[in-house]
Write an enzyme that holds these catalytic residues in place. Sequence first.
Site, PDB file in Angstrom:
ATOM      1  N   HIS A 388       0.467  -1.381   0.050  1.00 17.95           N
ATOM      2  CA  HIS A 388      -0.071  -0.174   0.010  1.00 17.95           C
ATOM      3  C   HIS A 388       1.183   1.380  -0.312  1.00 17.95           C
ATOM      4  CE1 HIS A 388      -3.723   2.370   1.417  1.00 17.95           C
ATOM      5  NE2 HIS A 388      -2.802   3.139   2.115  1.00 17.95           N
ATOM      6  N   GLU A 389       1.438   1.142   1.501  1.00 19.68           N
ATOM      7  CA  GLU A 389       2.948   2.613   1.422  1.00 19.68           C
ATOM      8  C   GLU A 389       3.805   2.716  -0.103  1.00 19.68           C
ATOM      9  OE1 GLU A 389       1.172   4.620   2.681  1.00 19.68           O
ATOM     10  OE2 GLU A 389       0.547   3.409   3.877  1.00 19.68           O
ATOM     11  N   HIS A 392       1.991   4.467  -2.688  1.00 20.16           N
ATOM     12  CA  HIS A 392       1.837   5.700  -2.619  1.00 20.16           C
ATOM     13  C   HIS A 392       3.402   6.752  -2.953  1.00 20.16           C
ATOM     14  CE1 HIS A 392      -1.773   6.707  -0.185  1.00 20.16           C
ATOM     15  NE2 HIS A 392      -1.339   6.191   0.561  1.00 20.16           N
ATOM     16  N   HIS A 395       2.946   7.004  -6.631  1.00 22.40           N
ATOM     17  CA  HIS A 395       2.503   7.903  -7.089  1.00 22.40           C
ATOM     18  C   HIS A 395       3.857   9.202  -6.805  1.00 22.40           C
ATOM     19  CE1 HIS A 395      -2.061   9.676  -7.102  1.00 22.40           C
ATOM     20  NE2 HIS A 395      -0.661  10.459  -8.292  1.00 22.40           N
TER      21      HIS A 395
END
Length: 608
Positions: A388-389, A392, A395
């Site tokens: 998940h991180e 980020h 991105h």
Amino acid sequence: MAELLKERSEIAEEFKWDLTKLYADDGAWEKELENFGQLVDRAASYQGKLKDAENIRKYLDAATELERMLSNLFAYASLRKSEDTREEAAQSLYARIYSRYVQAVQATAFADPEILLLDEETLKAVAEDPLLADYKYPMTKLIRQKAHTLTAPEEKLLAGFGEVFAAPREAASNLQNADMVFASCKDGEGRDTEVTGSNYILLQSSKDRVLRKNAFMSYYDGYRHHINTFAATYAGCVKKAAAEAAARHFASSRQMYTFYEGVPELVYDNLIASVRKFMPEMYRYVRLRKKLLGVDELHYYDLYAPLSDGVTKTYTYPEAKQMVLDAVRPLGEEYGKVVRKGFEERWIDVYPNKGKRGGAFSEGTYDSVPYILSNFVGTLDSVSTIAHEMGHSMHTWYSNHAQLPQNAEYTIFVAEVASTVNENLLIEQLLSDCTDPKERMALLNQYLEGFKGTVYRQTMFAEFEKEAHAMAERGEALSAGALNALYRRLIEEYFGPDLVVDDEVDMEWARIPHFYTPFYVYKYATSYSAAVAVSEAVLAQGEPAVKKYLEFLSLGGSQDPLEELKHAGVDLGTSAPIDAALEKFGRVLDEAEALADEISSQASDVDC
């Protein structure tokens, strides 16, 4: 007895993030801070001069340079503070740069009002001048804000209250992360187990129901002793938002926060309406959980319990890294290389330690790598959190490498798309390789938990925020009793009649730090829904969908968020992506129910 948390000094360097990519040490940070005032003065020197494209361009360049330095200084201090919230030196760094941040905001508060004082014809001509081509989108957003921008003295006055306005959030954070201590609890064999903010969810994921219940009681007993303080800090945050919205001529604080991200309030309302339409699916999941756990009553402390033996499987950090690399393979070779770079170059602070901030996040600047804080404990959820991180961080990586600094920072509204795409790809990869029924049930449960936690639960949080802010705007008191009652009602509505709502659950709102960033949480649900659409397209279509998705990641903050999502093939101007995501939840739930019957049948055959 459960292993006690280590001091940070006991954690090997290879498992700590390498902040030298930002500043060599605290001394280098201090040296940079000495130059900060000069950049503030340079930007402030344009006051009274912002009447033409040339001077506006010079100001914007100066302000961008100032923001880059501020971002670097702030990020380093924040990351250092997160390592050990008890450390006074790190707290000092953070407090000092926050003070300088307020100084910078005050010093540049003149700019937007001054530019917006230009008459309509001049303002339009300035915005279209080739000198401002690099600032086209920031200027478009600024002009849009004309009706809600105050005079220069008013903006400066409001900016001066920055530290005061942040006090409720900081007080709640320090209370939660540094000051609160929870009583140890007994497990099913009578052994003492430490309860902390960092390990609470891990304890709630234990197969030992006695441990889950006792940890639950201990944890919320800690909150009970401080619940009036948390109510006061949250009320302060809500009232600040309401006051600012009124000052800026918005009808409500929610309207203000959605406006500044370029998102219609209709998106918020569509989300709540869609989720409420699919409430029966959540009630089905609650009933399935109750059935698989074999309990007469399903309590809140049962909601994270493993549904099969497979969920107890643990992973080393090297295994977790490889699992993430395997999961993102559908996103192409380039994407995978950067993820590997992140692992090899120590972007990640891996393990929990005493005083470390709980949870996980990704934080970086235009000039740094995108760092990741995790509290890895070897569970499947911990692996998923790394994925998940890293989403980020990827991105941020793509945005920073494709956009100018003034266009690189993407909005919170789209922030959770990349992270959830990675999570979904991880689960789909694991499911594709899994044949053992119990392990498959564990993976399906992980998938279902993603929907529960990110769509249903975050939408419930969004309703809580919507109603709490509306209460304040009507002049109603946000007392602990009122907030507890509101939260309890929503829990009952979202989870249905098969969940026993213990009194402790009423206080859960107090442990949600995102409530101190108003109207943030609904974006988790909309982003998750968008991510479901993207991940399904990537797996079904391959390269064409990947190309569109990487284009989306590279847009940063150069367009309105709904327009950026359209590049990825998602239109959140309608409820269709939300409905489609919840239909996916229903299909995963169908498989889980069928698999539960199969496992039950196999167990019956063995018994015979």
